[in-house]
Design an enzyme around this catalytic site. Structure first.
Site, PDB file in Angstrom:
ATOM      1  N   ASP A  89       6.017   8.464   3.229  1.00  0.00           N
ATOM      2  CA  ASP A  89       6.096   7.171   3.913  1.00  0.00           C
ATOM      3  C   ASP A  89       7.170   7.184   4.998  1.00  0.00           C
ATOM      4  O   ASP A  89       8.358   7.257   4.688  1.00  0.00           O
ATOM      5  CB  ASP A  89       6.424   6.123   2.846  1.00  0.00           C
ATOM      6  CG  ASP A  89       6.570   4.732   3.408  1.00  0.00           C
ATOM      7  OD1 ASP A  89       6.080   4.480   4.524  1.00  0.00           O
ATOM      8  OD2 ASP A  89       7.184   3.894   2.726  1.00  0.00           O
ATOM      9  N   ASP A 270       3.951   4.100  11.081  1.00  0.00           N
ATOM     10  CA  ASP A 270       4.161   3.993   9.640  1.00  0.00           C
ATOM     11  C   ASP A 270       3.027   4.625   8.839  1.00  0.00           C
ATOM     12  O   ASP A 270       1.947   4.054   8.715  1.00  0.00           O
ATOM     13  CB  ASP A 270       4.294   2.503   9.303  1.00  0.00           C
ATOM     14  CG  ASP A 270       4.676   2.265   7.855  1.00  0.00           C
ATOM     15  OD1 ASP A 270       4.829   3.252   7.115  1.00  0.00           O
ATOM     16  OD2 ASP A 270       4.813   1.097   7.484  1.00  0.00           O
TER      17      ASP A 270
END
Ligand SMILES: *[C@@H]1O[C@H](CO)[C@@H](O)[C@H](O)[C@H]1NC(C)=O
Ligand SMILES: *[C@@H]1O[C@H](CO)[C@@H](O)[C@H](O)[C@H]1NC(C)=O
Ligand SMILES: *[C@@H]1O[C@H](CO)[C@@H](O)[C@H](O)[C@H]1NC(C)=O
Ligand SMILES: *[C@@H]1O[C@H](CO)[C@@H](O)[C@H](O)[C@H]1NC(C)=O
Ligand SMILES: *[C@@H]1O[C@H](CO)[C@@H](O)[C@H](O)[C@H]1NC(C)=O
Length: 380
Positions: A89, A270
């Site tokens: 992430d 992201d």
């Protein structure tokens, strides 16, 4: 001569550690029933994470979304190694997995770390909690050996959750944050920093290739860039600040008309978010422009629109990154088509967009921490 060049290439590519990622569908496959789905979305679609140490809220990340498709890869923790599936992430910096001492129903559906079976485990006197919308994770900070492929980080700080809610029906165990470290959390040095500081990686770079249509084939690579995963040249964009993976976006347009980000805005790149998210008013406007209608928490659209709607173009550092209708319209298991634009419920003085997997399946992304920049190029 050719032989030397070849040797060089081989040596270079050997420095890159590639971790295969598997594409996973969230609740559309794993949570059945309309009510459950709606509750799941209402409660957990958006990820507001406040990470706090010693019980005080010290930071908050953007609100993010892990619905639809996401990508998981294997890491191991402890000695002997125990295997976990995590999301790599770029929107957070902390690593956590469930602890065997977590007996909430959510934890029991995931792999849990058995620290008593690890000879390298070390407990420190620190707790953490992360708030995700209305869900919450609470646990202790510990140190142990973490391995990503051949990369080994010894005495790596990580979180073991003791309590978790909001992760039912998702097929990942934890999250491995790849964002910048925050000096407010001196005890939580991110794994990428440790690998860099200990010389485990040749270059402080990692990159993502997210497969468009196959469950297999996606990868995250560390220590360099394998050029076979993109076409053309990488275009570099400096970060707004060396604090998170955000860049300045010039505008968002459709058919040469600016439809959002008219004064320039911020774009967070992201890998932990499924779709493309923006401020409510602007997202609603885009849904209206493309003719999508709201039903529950989704915006639906006729499936034939895939063939007629124009691309939506994200312009970053003067370069256009088109997202065609076949990327921003997806089909659910019942054959209905929905759009992948979402509102984030994140208030900020600057207009912020989150470019998640919908965008990153089209564009191979390089996260260059040595030069505080992001590289993008059309994915193969
Ligand atoms: C992770 O490990 C599991 C179990 O060993 C394996 O089945 C799976 O294919 C691995 N996933 C990836 C993405 O390599
Ligand atoms: C931390 O933040 C959450 C969400 O904003 C809030 O509910 C909670 O009271 C805060 N805790 C502390 C100790 O400030
Ligand atoms: C670190 O966390 C603090 C507290 O939440 C926040 O104000 C600050 O912006 C963060 N710094 C970076 C570089 O993200
Ligand atoms: C979970 O474990 C704690 C302590 O180990 C115990 O107090 C609690 O009752 C347990 N909860 C459940 C649901 O078993
Ligand atoms: C652990 O930390 C807490 C809060 O900072 C402190 O009150 C407590 O005395 C510490 N315990 C030990 C064993 O160091």
């Amino acid at each position: 001569m050719n032989w030397l060049v070849l040797l060089g290439l081989v040596a270079f590519s050997e420095c890159i550690v590639k971790i295969p990622l598997r594409r996973v569908k969230t609740m559309r496959n794993t949570v059945s029933g309309k009510n459950m789905l709606d509750n799941f979305l209402k409660e957990h679609a958006y990820r507001l994470s406040h990470i706090s140490f010693h019980g005080s809220n010290l930071t908050s990340h953007s609100l993010r979304n892990i619905r639809d498709l996401f990508y998981v890869g294997n890491i191991t923790i402890g000695t002997p190694p125990q295997k976990f599936q995590v999301i790599f992430d770029t929107g957070s910096f902390f690593l956590w997995v469930p602890s065997i001492f977590c007996n909430s129903s959510t934890c029991s559906t995931h792999i849990r770390f058995r620290h008593l079976q690890s000879s390298t485990f070390r407990l420190i006197n620190k707790t953490f909690s992360i708030i995700y919308g209305s869900g919450r994770i609470k646990g202790v900070v510990v140190h142990d050996t973490v391995q990503i492929g051949d990369l080994v980080s010894t005495d790596q700080p990580l979180g073991l959750c003791m309590e978790e809610s909001g992760f039912e029906g998702v097929s990942f165990d934890g999250i491995l944050g790849l964002s910048y470290r925050n000096i407010s959390f001196s005890g939580a040095i991110p794994i990428f920093y440790k690998l860099k500081n200990e010389g485990a990686i040749s270059e402080p770079v990692f990159a993502f290739y997210l497969s468009k249509d196959k469950q297999e084939g996606s990868v995250v690579m560390f220590g360099g860039v394998d050029h076979r995963y993109y076409k053309g040249e990488l275009k570099w964009v400096p970060l707004i600040r060396a604090g998170d993976w955000s860049v300045h976006m010039d505008h968002i347009s459709m058919k040469r008309k600016i439809i959002a980000c008219s004064d320039g805005c911020k774009a967070l790149v992201d890998t932990g978010t499924s779709d493309i998210a923006g401020p409510r008013r602007l997202v609603n406007n885009i849904q209206k422009l493309i003719g999508a209608t709201p039903r529950g928490s989704e915006y639906y659209i006729s499936c034939s629109a895939v063939n007629t709607l124009p691309s939506i173009i994200f312009t970053i550092n003067g370069i256009n990154y088109p997202v065609p209708a076949r990327a921003y319209i997806l089909k659910d298991s019942r054959g209905r088509c929905y759009t992948t634009f979402r509102e984030h419920r994140f208030s900020s003085s600057t207009e912020t967009w989150i470019l998640g997997a919908v965008f990153l399946r089209l564009y191979f992304s390089v996260f260059d921490q040595g030069n505080d920049r992001i590289g993008l190029a059309p994915a193969v």
